[in-house]
Motif scaffolding. Structure first.
Motif, short mmCIF file in Angstrom:
data_model
loop_
_atom_site.label_atom_id
_atom_site.label_comp_id
_atom_site.label_asym_id
_atom_site.label_seq_id
_atom_site.Cartn_x
_atom_site.Cartn_y
_atom_site.Cartn_z
N THR A 65 33.09 51.21 45.06
CA THR A 65 33.50 50.55 46.12
C THR A 65 32.54 50.21 47.06
O THR A 65 31.35 50.86 47.22
CB THR A 65 34.54 51.49 47.14
OG1 THR A 65 35.35 51.99 46.00
CG2 THR A 65 35.15 50.89 48.19
N ASN B 24 42.07 48.20 39.50
CA ASN B 24 43.52 47.66 39.24
C ASN B 24 44.46 48.48 40.57
O ASN B 24 45.51 48.89 40.02
CB ASN B 24 44.06 47.86 38.02
CG ASN B 24 43.33 47.16 36.87
OD1 ASN B 24 42.86 45.98 37.27
ND2 ASN B 24 43.13 47.43 35.77
N ASN B 25 43.83 48.82 41.67
CA ASN B 25 44.61 49.42 42.41
C ASN B 25 45.07 50.73 42.24
O ASN B 25 45.82 51.51 43.13
CB ASN B 25 45.99 48.50 43.18
CG ASN B 25 45.61 47.18 43.37
OD1 ASN B 25 44.62 46.99 43.99
ND2 ASN B 25 46.42 46.25 43.17
N LYS C 62 33.13 37.52 46.94
CA LYS C 62 34.66 37.82 46.70
C LYS C 62 34.98 39.33 46.71
O LYS C 62 34.18 39.85 46.17
CB LYS C 62 35.11 37.23 45.67
CG LYS C 62 34.98 35.50 45.43
CD LYS C 62 35.30 34.80 44.34
CE LYS C 62 35.45 33.47 44.44
NZ LYS C 62 35.87 32.65 43.25
N PHE C 63 36.01 39.83 47.29
CA PHE C 63 36.49 41.04 47.09
C PHE C 63 37.52 41.30 46.01
O PHE C 63 38.52 40.57 46.07
CB PHE C 63 37.07 41.41 48.58
CG PHE C 63 36.23 41.52 49.78
CD1 PHE C 63 35.19 42.30 49.90
CD2 PHE C 63 36.14 40.17 50.45
CE1 PHE C 63 34.54 42.14 51.02
CE2 PHE C 63 35.37 40.31 51.88
CZ PHE C 63 34.44 41.34 51.91
N TYR C 64 37.07 42.03 45.15
CA TYR C 64 38.03 42.41 43.92
C TYR C 64 38.69 43.67 43.89
O TYR C 64 37.92 44.70 44.15
CB TYR C 64 37.31 42.59 42.48
CG TYR C 64 36.60 40.78 42.20
CD1 TYR C 64 37.30 40.12 41.59
CD2 TYR C 64 35.54 40.48 43.01
CE1 TYR C 64 36.88 38.74 41.30
CE2 TYR C 64 34.85 39.47 42.43
CZ TYR C 64 35.81 38.56 41.70
OH TYR C 64 35.25 37.06 41.58
N PRO C 65 39.85 43.79 43.89
CA PRO C 65 40.39 45.21 43.78
C PRO C 65 40.06 46.29 42.76
O PRO C 65 39.70 45.70 41.95
CB PRO C 65 42.14 44.93 43.70
CG PRO C 65 42.30 43.37 43.78
CD PRO C 65 40.98 42.72 43.77
N LEU C 66 39.61 47.50 43.12
CA LEU C 66 38.97 48.35 42.35
C LEU C 66 40.19 49.12 41.31
O LEU C 66 40.96 49.49 42.10
CB LEU C 66 38.42 49.47 43.22
CG LEU C 66 37.08 50.18 42.76
CD1 LEU C 66 36.10 49.15 42.46
CD2 LEU C 66 36.52 51.37 43.64
N TYR D 153 37.89 47.93 47.60
CA TYR D 153 37.26 46.70 46.96
C TYR D 153 35.79 46.94 46.42
O TYR D 153 35.20 47.68 46.89
CB TYR D 153 37.53 45.39 47.89
CG TYR D 153 38.82 45.34 48.47
CD1 TYR D 153 39.77 44.39 47.82
CD2 TYR D 153 39.39 45.84 49.70
CE1 TYR D 153 41.15 44.16 48.26
CE2 TYR D 153 40.49 45.45 50.31
CZ TYR D 153 41.59 44.83 49.33
OH TYR D 153 42.42 44.41 50.11
N GLN D 154 35.81 45.85 45.62
CA GLN D 154 34.20 45.61 45.33
C GLN D 154 33.76 44.05 45.45
O GLN D 154 34.43 43.16 44.81
CB GLN D 154 33.94 46.08 43.88
CG GLN D 154 32.42 45.91 43.27
CD GLN D 154 32.14 46.45 41.76
OE1 GLN D 154 32.58 45.77 41.02
NE2 GLN D 154 31.75 47.73 41.69
N GLN D 155 32.75 43.97 46.20
CA GLN D 155 32.26 42.79 46.40
C GLN D 155 31.31 42.11 45.72
O GLN D 155 30.36 42.98 45.18
CB GLN D 155 31.79 42.74 47.89
CG GLN D 155 31.42 41.36 48.40
CD GLN D 155 30.83 41.07 49.80
OE1 GLN D 155 29.88 42.07 50.12
NE2 GLN D 155 31.03 40.23 50.55
N VAL D 156 31.71 40.98 44.95
CA VAL D 156 30.93 40.41 44.08
C VAL D 156 30.68 38.94 44.20
O VAL D 156 31.69 38.01 44.64
CB VAL D 156 31.42 40.56 42.62
CG1 VAL D 156 30.29 39.81 41.41
CG2 VAL D 156 31.49 42.04 42.20
#
Length: 248
Positions: A158, A236-237, A230-234, A224-227
């Motif tokens: 995270t 799959n929620n 962009k913020f991607y849900p960690l 989230y993980q920022q890459v």
């Protein structure tokens, strides 16, 4: 539908006869619908079926009203678990007869603390204090202090998190709802951001909900993980908790 499996062979139902794969033929069982609807011996079953169906409708309208928040934090059995909780609420109706009992907002306490994601509990994730209260057209969450580094148990990987707060007002007679608007959410924060103090987040309805309505406030957290910005849900929620923290 019957189908021909050979020159003379049949499989399926033709008229009142059932042709089985092993070549045997049996009478089609009579429908039990008439017995279910009228037989005195089925009275308890009819009553239970009626109240279960109503509980399922209540569960659906609540899930629909909070679908954005629930979509990010729910498990595969949330519908059946919430229906069970609604069935418990219906069972507290001490006015109507069995089979005709309905939702009463004064009996909504069993919904308090309901966790939409059984695999992620708020108590094991959010260690900062908060309080949710309601007055008039507003449902308010107050957070006296929030230190992300110490007060949020973030899963591995995270980089950011978001405190979720939402409220809805439900008319359980018409199965309709109104969502409150959160004008100033806390937004997405870095897990190493500075500590916050005395935060107030308000969810406002267009007008004060009627007394007979169910008003629900939910609290949760998304990871989230920022890459590359962009913020991607960690995960799959699967690690996001969400629970009912206010009912009225």
């Amino acid at each position: 539908m019957a189908q021909q499996t050979g020159i003379l062979g049949l499989q399926g139902t033709v008229g009142g006869l059932v042709f089985r794969k092993d070549g045997s033929v049996a009478q089609k069982p009579a429908s039990n619908k008439a017995k279910f609807m009228t037989a005195a011996s089925m009275a308890r079953t009819r009553e239970n079926a009626s109240e279960f169906g109503l509980a399922a409708s209540y569960s659906k309208v609540l899930r629909d009203s909070l679908r954005v928040a629930i979509a990010a934090a729910s498990d595969s059995r949330v519908a059946s678990r919430l229906t069970k909780a609604m069935r418990e609420v219906i069972g507290l109706d001490d006015t109507n007869d069995r089979g005709q009992r309905v939702f009463d907002s004064t009996n909504s306490a069993p919904l308090l603390g309901f966790n939409f994601n059984a695999g992620a509990g708020i108590g094991q994730t959010m260690y900062f204090p908060y309080e949710v209260t309601g007055a008039g057209a507003d449902v308010t969450m107050m957070i006296p202090a929030l230190n992300p580094a110490a007060d949020v148990a973030a899963p591995q990987g995270t980089t950011h998190f978001e405190v979720v707060f939402a409220a809805s007002s439900l008319d359980m007679e018409t199965l309709t709802y109104t969502n409150a608007v959160v004008a100033a959410p806390l937004g997405i924060l870095a897990v190493n951001s500075v500590a916050l103090a005395n935060q107030t987040v308000v969810a406002s309805f267009p007008a004060a909900p009627p007394a007979a309505n169910l008003v629900v406030g939910v609290v949760g957290i998304n990871f989230y993980q920022q890459v590359n910005g962009k913020f991607y849900p960690l995960n799959n929620n699967s690690t996001n908790p969400l629970a009912i923290e206010y009912v009225a």
